[in-house]
Write a protein that holds these residues in place. Structure first.
Motif, PDB file in Angstrom:
ATOM      1  N   ILE A 123       9.417   7.668  41.344  1.00 15.21           N
ATOM      2  CA  ILE A 123       8.118   7.058  41.123  1.00 15.21           C
ATOM      3  C   ILE A 123       7.258   6.974  42.267  1.00 15.21           C
ATOM      4  N   ILE A 124       7.989   6.390  43.556  1.00 18.70           N
ATOM      5  CA  ILE A 124       7.310   6.483  44.914  1.00 18.70           C
ATOM      6  C   ILE A 124       6.527   8.044  45.088  1.00 18.70           C
ATOM      7  N   GLU A 125       7.463   9.014  44.890  1.00 13.31           N
ATOM      8  CA  GLU A 125       6.723  10.363  45.068  1.00 13.31           C
ATOM      9  C   GLU A 125       5.668  10.790  44.024  1.00 13.31           C
ATOM     10  N   ARG A 126       5.457  10.124  42.941  1.00 17.60           N
ATOM     11  CA  ARG A 126       4.406  10.446  42.003  1.00 17.60           C
ATOM     12  C   ARG A 126       3.401   9.562  42.435  1.00 17.60           C
ATOM     13  N   MET A 127       3.588   8.462  42.793  1.00 19.82           N
ATOM     14  CA  MET A 127       2.443   7.529  43.461  1.00 19.82           C
ATOM     15  C   MET A 127       1.725   8.002  44.658  1.00 19.82           C
ATOM     16  N   PHE A 128       2.508   8.919  45.612  1.00 19.31           N
ATOM     17  CA  PHE A 128       1.893   9.348  46.790  1.00 19.31           C
ATOM     18  C   PHE A 128       1.158  10.582  46.489  1.00 19.31           C
ATOM     19  N   SER A 129       1.528  11.459  45.335  1.00 19.59           N
ATOM     20  CA  SER A 129       0.773  12.512  45.150  1.00 19.59           C
ATOM     21  C   SER A 129      -0.460  12.216  45.047  1.00 19.59           C
ATOM     22  N   VAL A 130      -1.182  11.159  44.567  1.00 22.90           N
ATOM     23  CA  VAL A 130      -2.677  10.949  44.541  1.00 22.90           C
ATOM     24  C   VAL A 130      -3.390  11.061  45.949  1.00 22.90           C
ATOM     25  N   ASP A 133      -2.808  16.360  49.324  1.00 29.08           N
ATOM     26  CA  ASP A 133      -3.781  17.617  48.786  1.00 29.08           C
ATOM     27  C   ASP A 133      -2.825  18.808  48.678  1.00 29.08           C
ATOM     28  N   LYS A 134      -1.736  19.048  49.212  1.00 29.62           N
ATOM     29  CA  LYS A 134      -0.817  19.968  48.896  1.00 29.62           C
ATOM     30  C   LYS A 134       0.532  19.763  49.472  1.00 29.62           C
ATOM     31  N   TYR A 135       1.629  20.387  48.859  1.00 25.73           N
ATOM     32  CA  TYR A 135       3.112  20.193  48.827  1.00 25.73           C
ATOM     33  C   TYR A 135       3.700  21.513  49.282  1.00 25.73           C
ATOM     34  N   MET A 136       4.032  21.727  50.698  1.00 22.64           N
ATOM     35  CA  MET A 136       4.742  23.142  50.975  1.00 22.64           C
ATOM     36  C   MET A 136       6.322  22.912  50.848  1.00 22.64           C
ATOM     37  N   MET A 137       6.629  23.648  49.797  1.00 27.20           N
ATOM     38  CA  MET A 137       8.335  23.746  49.572  1.00 27.20           C
ATOM     39  C   MET A 137       9.053  24.616  50.574  1.00 27.20           C
ATOM     40  N   ILE A 138      10.211  24.331  50.808  1.00 28.25           N
ATOM     41  CA  ILE A 138      11.035  25.423  51.590  1.00 28.25           C
ATOM     42  C   ILE A 138      11.794  26.182  50.904  1.00 28.25           C
ATOM     43  N   TYR A 143      10.725  23.576  44.907  1.00 29.04           N
ATOM     44  CA  TYR A 143       9.407  23.628  44.027  1.00 29.04           C
ATOM     45  C   TYR A 143      10.204  23.373  42.580  1.00 29.04           C
ATOM     46  N   GLN A 144      11.161  23.727  41.850  1.00 29.76           N
ATOM     47  CA  GLN A 144      11.542  23.736  40.552  1.00 29.76           C
ATOM     48  C   GLN A 144      11.863  22.461  40.434  1.00 29.76           C
ATOM     49  N   SER A 145      12.416  21.654  41.271  1.00 26.01           N
ATOM     50  CA  SER A 145      12.697  20.167  41.261  1.00 26.01           C
ATOM     51  C   SER A 145      11.412  19.419  41.404  1.00 26.01           C
ATOM     52  N   ALA A 146      10.801  19.522  41.890  1.00 26.10           N
ATOM     53  CA  ALA A 146       9.125  18.835  41.754  1.00 26.10           C
ATOM     54  C   ALA A 146       8.632  19.027  40.558  1.00 26.10           C
ATOM     55  N   LYS A 147       8.617  20.305  39.898  1.00 24.86           N
ATOM     56  CA  LYS A 147       8.336  20.446  38.564  1.00 24.86           C
ATOM     57  C   LYS A 147       8.994  19.653  37.548  1.00 24.86           C
ATOM     58  N   ARG A 148      10.451  19.499  37.528  1.00 27.15           N
ATOM     59  CA  ARG A 148      11.265  18.862  36.526  1.00 27.15           C
ATOM     60  C   ARG A 148      10.989  17.406  36.714  1.00 27.15           C
ATOM     61  N   HIS A 150       8.199  15.981  37.558  1.00 27.82           N
ATOM     62  CA  HIS A 150       6.917  15.784  37.228  1.00 27.82           C
ATOM     63  C   HIS A 150       5.917  15.057  38.468  1.00 27.82           C
ATOM     64  N   ILE A 151       6.275  15.657  39.595  1.00 33.51           N
ATOM     65  CA  ILE A 151       5.678  15.048  40.798  1.00 33.51           C
ATOM     66  C   ILE A 151       4.398  15.009  40.974  1.00 33.51           C
ATOM     67  N   THR A 152       3.807  16.282  40.498  1.00 33.87           N
ATOM     68  CA  THR A 152       2.469  16.722  40.884  1.00 33.87           C
ATOM     69  C   THR A 152       1.893  17.744  40.034  1.00 33.87           C
ATOM     70  N   ASN A 153       0.627  18.237  39.912  1.00 36.53           N
ATOM     71  CA  ASN A 153       0.108  19.403  39.281  1.00 36.53           C
ATOM     72  C   ASN A 153       0.650  20.379  39.772  1.00 36.53           C
ATOM     73  N   ALA A 154       1.106  21.280  39.265  1.00 36.40           N
ATOM     74  CA  ALA A 154       1.560  22.530  39.857  1.00 36.40           C
ATOM     75  C   ALA A 154       0.909  23.108  40.697  1.00 36.40           C
ATOM     76  N   ASN A 155      -0.181  23.201  40.501  1.00 35.14           N
ATOM     77  CA  ASN A 155      -1.614  23.868  41.437  1.00 35.14           C
ATOM     78  C   ASN A 155      -1.498  23.400  42.898  1.00 35.14           C
ATOM     79  N   LYS A 156      -0.756  22.206  43.169  1.00 31.06           N
ATOM     80  CA  LYS A 156      -0.374  21.383  44.309  1.00 31.06           C
ATOM     81  C   LYS A 156       0.793  21.971  45.034  1.00 31.06           C
TER      82      LYS A 156
END
Length: 363
Positions: A123-130, A133-138, A143-148, A150-156
């Protein structure tokens, strides 16, 4: 271009930033970091007391200090690294109209913790997605965990695969250990791990494995390169299993490579892992690897080809693999060679910096 980095967690994150800032000197790099960090090559480094706390007053003071530094430095882009720095930094940046990048270095909701805590972190991560601007996955796993979740839009979401400064690592490996340590390890079969001595890295699993291995391999010697809050517990566990005379715990060291060089088998028995940077170091130093089938480790290790993967907590299987590799030097060398090949193709600093620059330009 001025890029400001905020980092609270030392260890892997510190190594990551050391590599990144050293190789991007054409940017004006500024670092706000924990006072536990060493001096890192940058235009300016602000060292703060980033002790984790639940005290609202303490957290507000940290956020105010970060915000004041951001106003003074006036960067074009701000990177927040890992969970606490991600929270403090993104709150501090609200209303300052800066490009904000979050690099979690392993999501908090992927930790081995209760479902309630995982839900809160999500919930905290979803809130801060607002305000991100971008997420840089290592890693692909991150990356797949963020999508699973639903942390933010995939284009971020973007992946800039982590790496190792292999040249610096090999230089470090050429430094000789203290003669007392070399003498201690002489004629021993050395099984080692590098990492914080805390729950995530599984040092207790390592000791339980060691207890089994020692019974069948009398000349086995075990090395833990690191320190952490579980050190006293691990020392006590080693004493209970009569391993004290066959165990070295180094404490924090700046040069881990000179110890890895001594390993016959390299171990990382993490319970969860956002990347596992030390696995890349093991590979570049041509060491056979035993690790766990968790998190991003599965992105790095091709099971039975570039390393052997076991289930988390399964110290008995870890011991069995160690004993098998002890008697099969050819297999040890083949695993090490395959790991080195993978590292040279995928985990070089040159490739990492090229991808990072592309990310910055796109941003």
């Amino acid at each position: 271009m001025k890029v400001l980095h905020i980092a609270e967690a030392n260890g892997g994150v510190e190594k990551y930033l050391e590599m990144l800032l050293k190789n991007t000197t054409d940017y004006k790099n500024v670092l706000i970091c924990s006072n536990l960090f060493s001096e890192i090559q940058s235009e300016k480094q602000y060292s703060l007391d980033f002790s984790r706390t639940l005290s609202p007053i303490r957290n507000i003071k940290i956020i105010k200090k970060i915000r004041s530094i951001i106003k003074i430095e006036n960067p074009d882009i701000v990177f927040c690294h890992s969970t606490f720095a991600g929270i403090w930094g993104r709150i501090a940046l609200i209303g300052l109209h800066k490009k904000v990048v979050y690099n979690p270095h392993g999501w908090a909701f992927d930790m081995d913790t209760s479902n309630i805590k995982k839900s809160i972190f999500t919930i905290i991560e979803r809130m801060f997605s607002v305000v991100t601007d971008k997420y840089m996955m290592i890693s692909e796993y991150e990356y797949q965990s963020a999508k699973r979740h639903h942390i933010t839009n995939a284009n971020k979401l973007s992946i800039v695969m982590n790496a190792v400064d292999e040249g610096a690592l090999l230089d470090d490996a050429n430094v000789n250990l203290n003669s007392d340590v070399i003498e201690m390890l002489e004629d021993k079969f050395v099984i080692g791990m590098v990492g914080r001595i805390d729950l995530q890295k599984g040092p207790d699993i390592f000791i339980k494995m060691a207890n089994i291995v020692k019974k069948d391999i009398p000349n086995a010697y075990f090395v833990i390169v690191g320190d952490g809050k579980m050190k006293n517990e691990i020392t006590r566990l080693a004493d209970e299993n009569k391993l004290s005379d066959s165990l070295l715990i180094t404490g924090w060291v700046n040069n881990t490579a000179m110890y890895i060089k001594q390993f016959d088998i390299s171990i990382l028995l993490s319970r969860w892992e956002g990347f596992g940077l030390v696995l890349a170091e093991y590979m570049f130093l041509n060491k056979p690897i035993i690790s766990t089938n968790v998190g991003a480790i599965t992105n790095l290790i091709n099971d039975s080809r570039s390393g052997i993967l076991i289930e988390s907590e399964d110290y008995e299987s870890a011991a069995k693999v160690v004993k098998n590799l002890y008697t099969n030097q050819d297999q040890r060398q083949q695993l090490a060679n395959n790991g080195l090949k993978y590292a040279n193709e995928n985990l070089t600093v040159e490739k990492f910096i090229s991808n990072y620059r592309d990310f910055i330009e796109e941003l």
